[in-house]
Design a protein around this motif. Sequence first.
Motif, PDB file in Angstrom:
ATOM      1  N   SER A  36      43.871  42.905  39.555  1.00 19.23           N
ATOM      2  CA  SER A  36      45.019  42.949  41.284  1.00 19.23           C
ATOM      3  C   SER A  36      44.845  43.834  41.893  1.00 19.23           C
ATOM      4  O   SER A  36      45.260  43.825  43.326  1.00 19.23           O
ATOM      5  CB  SER A  36      46.707  43.213  40.240  1.00 19.23           C
ATOM      6  N   CYS A  37      44.577  45.186  41.904  1.00 19.06           N
ATOM      7  CA  CYS A  37      44.294  46.192  42.534  1.00 19.06           C
ATOM      8  C   CYS A  37      43.212  46.014  43.324  1.00 19.06           C
ATOM      9  O   CYS A  37      42.709  46.121  44.747  1.00 19.06           O
ATOM     10  CB  CYS A  37      44.144  47.287  41.461  1.00 19.06           C
TER      11      CYS A  37
ATOM     12  N   VAL B 200      44.139  43.768  46.133  1.00 16.02           N
ATOM     13  CA  VAL B 200      44.994  44.315  47.377  1.00 16.02           C
ATOM     14  C   VAL B 200      43.778  44.933  47.904  1.00 16.02           C
ATOM     15  O   VAL B 200      44.048  44.758  49.141  1.00 16.02           O
ATOM     16  CB  VAL B 200      45.967  45.227  46.986  1.00 16.02           C
ATOM     17  N   LEU B 201      42.539  44.863  47.654  1.00 18.42           N
ATOM     18  CA  LEU B 201      42.022  46.694  48.334  1.00 18.42           C
ATOM     19  C   LEU B 201      41.580  45.288  49.246  1.00 18.42           C
ATOM     20  O   LEU B 201      41.378  45.557  50.621  1.00 18.42           O
ATOM     21  CB  LEU B 201      41.339  46.928  47.419  1.00 18.42           C
ATOM     22  N   TRP B 202      40.612  44.062  48.585  1.00 18.50           N
ATOM     23  CA  TRP B 202      40.061  43.083  49.244  1.00 18.50           C
ATOM     24  C   TRP B 202      40.615  42.476  50.818  1.00 18.50           C
ATOM     25  O   TRP B 202      40.396  42.142  51.505  1.00 18.50           O
ATOM     26  CB  TRP B 202      39.483  41.760  48.041  1.00 18.50           C
ATOM     27  N   GLU B 203      42.499  42.152  50.357  1.00 15.17           N
ATOM     28  CA  GLU B 203      43.688  41.414  51.317  1.00 15.17           C
ATOM     29  C   GLU B 203      43.475  41.970  52.026  1.00 15.17           C
ATOM     30  O   GLU B 203      43.515  42.332  53.184  1.00 15.17           O
ATOM     31  CB  GLU B 203      44.135  40.472  49.945  1.00 15.17           C
ATOM     32  N   HIS B 204      44.412  43.610  51.806  1.00 18.24           N
ATOM     33  CA  HIS B 204      44.795  43.757  52.449  1.00 18.24           C
ATOM     34  C   HIS B 204      43.986  44.946  53.010  1.00 18.24           C
ATOM     35  O   HIS B 204      44.114  45.604  54.150  1.00 18.24           O
ATOM     36  CB  HIS B 204      46.492  45.219  51.631  1.00 18.24           C
ATOM     37  N   TYR B 205      42.902  45.599  52.765  1.00 19.34           N
ATOM     38  CA  TYR B 205      41.831  46.460  53.250  1.00 19.34           C
ATOM     39  C   TYR B 205      40.988  46.201  53.407  1.00 19.34           C
ATOM     40  O   TYR B 205      39.503  47.250  53.576  1.00 19.34           O
ATOM     41  CB  TYR B 205      42.115  47.759  52.350  1.00 19.34           C
ATOM     42  N   PRO B 206      40.312  45.122  54.107  1.00 22.35           N
ATOM     43  CA  PRO B 206      38.744  44.577  54.793  1.00 22.35           C
ATOM     44  C   PRO B 206      38.163  45.957  55.385  1.00 22.35           C
ATOM     45  O   PRO B 206      36.801  45.812  55.499  1.00 22.35           O
ATOM     46  CB  PRO B 206      38.834  43.125  55.028  1.00 22.35           C
ATOM     47  N   ASP B 207      38.814  46.325  55.958  1.00 20.70           N
ATOM     48  CA  ASP B 207      37.916  47.443  57.151  1.00 20.70           C
ATOM     49  C   ASP B 207      37.756  48.737  56.280  1.00 20.70           C
ATOM     50  O   ASP B 207      36.670  49.069  56.707  1.00 20.70           O
ATOM     51  CB  ASP B 207      38.491  47.712  57.882  1.00 20.70           C
ATOM     52  N   LYS B 208      38.134  49.181  54.796  1.00 29.99           N
ATOM     53  CA  LYS B 208      37.731  50.038  54.219  1.00 29.99           C
ATOM     54  C   LYS B 208      36.985  49.840  53.700  1.00 29.99           C
ATOM     55  O   LYS B 208      36.392  48.658  52.222  1.00 29.99           O
ATOM     56  CB  LYS B 208      38.567  50.523  52.936  1.00 29.99           C
TER      57      LYS B 208
ATOM     58  N   THR C  96      47.469  52.012  44.109  1.00 28.61           N
ATOM     59  CA  THR C  96      47.196  50.495  44.569  1.00 28.61           C
ATOM     60  C   THR C  96      47.594  50.698  42.648  1.00 28.61           C
ATOM     61  O   THR C  96      49.149  50.189  41.949  1.00 28.61           O
ATOM     62  CB  THR C  96      46.768  49.501  44.722  1.00 28.61           C
TER      63      THR C  96
END
Length: 185
Positions: A49-50, A53-61, A74
């Motif tokens: 799930s972490c 979250v990283l993939w969906e909410h922070y795609p620019d990172k 997270t």
Amino acid sequence: MLPVREEELEDRQYHQDLATVRERILGFVLRRLVPHRGDFAQAEDIAQSCVIVLWEHYPDKRELAEMVRIAIGTARHKMAQFQRDREKMPDISEGAADRLEFRVGTNPHSGQRLFERMAARQETDRLLLAMVKLPERCRELMRLKLIEQKSYAEIRGITGIDGNIYEMARRCFRTLLRNVGGPSL
């Protein structure tokens, strides 16, 4: 054509970084959660799930260190939420909760589950011992095919083997089954 390949390379690197982040987060969660508060499956769920979250909410990172930092934050929140959810039944003792969960079938520490986990652990130990008995070349081929899920052409390129990779993999699988003690193909 060159920019398209560069984008593919960046995407491939991003997905490799996500896999690395997942491994690191799983280790982080396992060290803090598994011995007393949860089991391996729950730790895997939190780690996955972490990454989502990283993939969906922070795609620019895209930098690995930044991705790990975000995922650890997270994971801390998700572990705290997991603990709060576990504490929602304060009036029930640990033994009573275990009996209740045993009847419902969700307790990973129930007698039946422990027996299943021990049997699975024994099978895993037999498989690992059989893998260690394989020649180095077969272990490498099995790792590339089963774990990294490479195609036979990619395996040929990585290992530099000129022969028939499919036939070699088949022989390695047969040897592994023989080492485990199962029926050979």
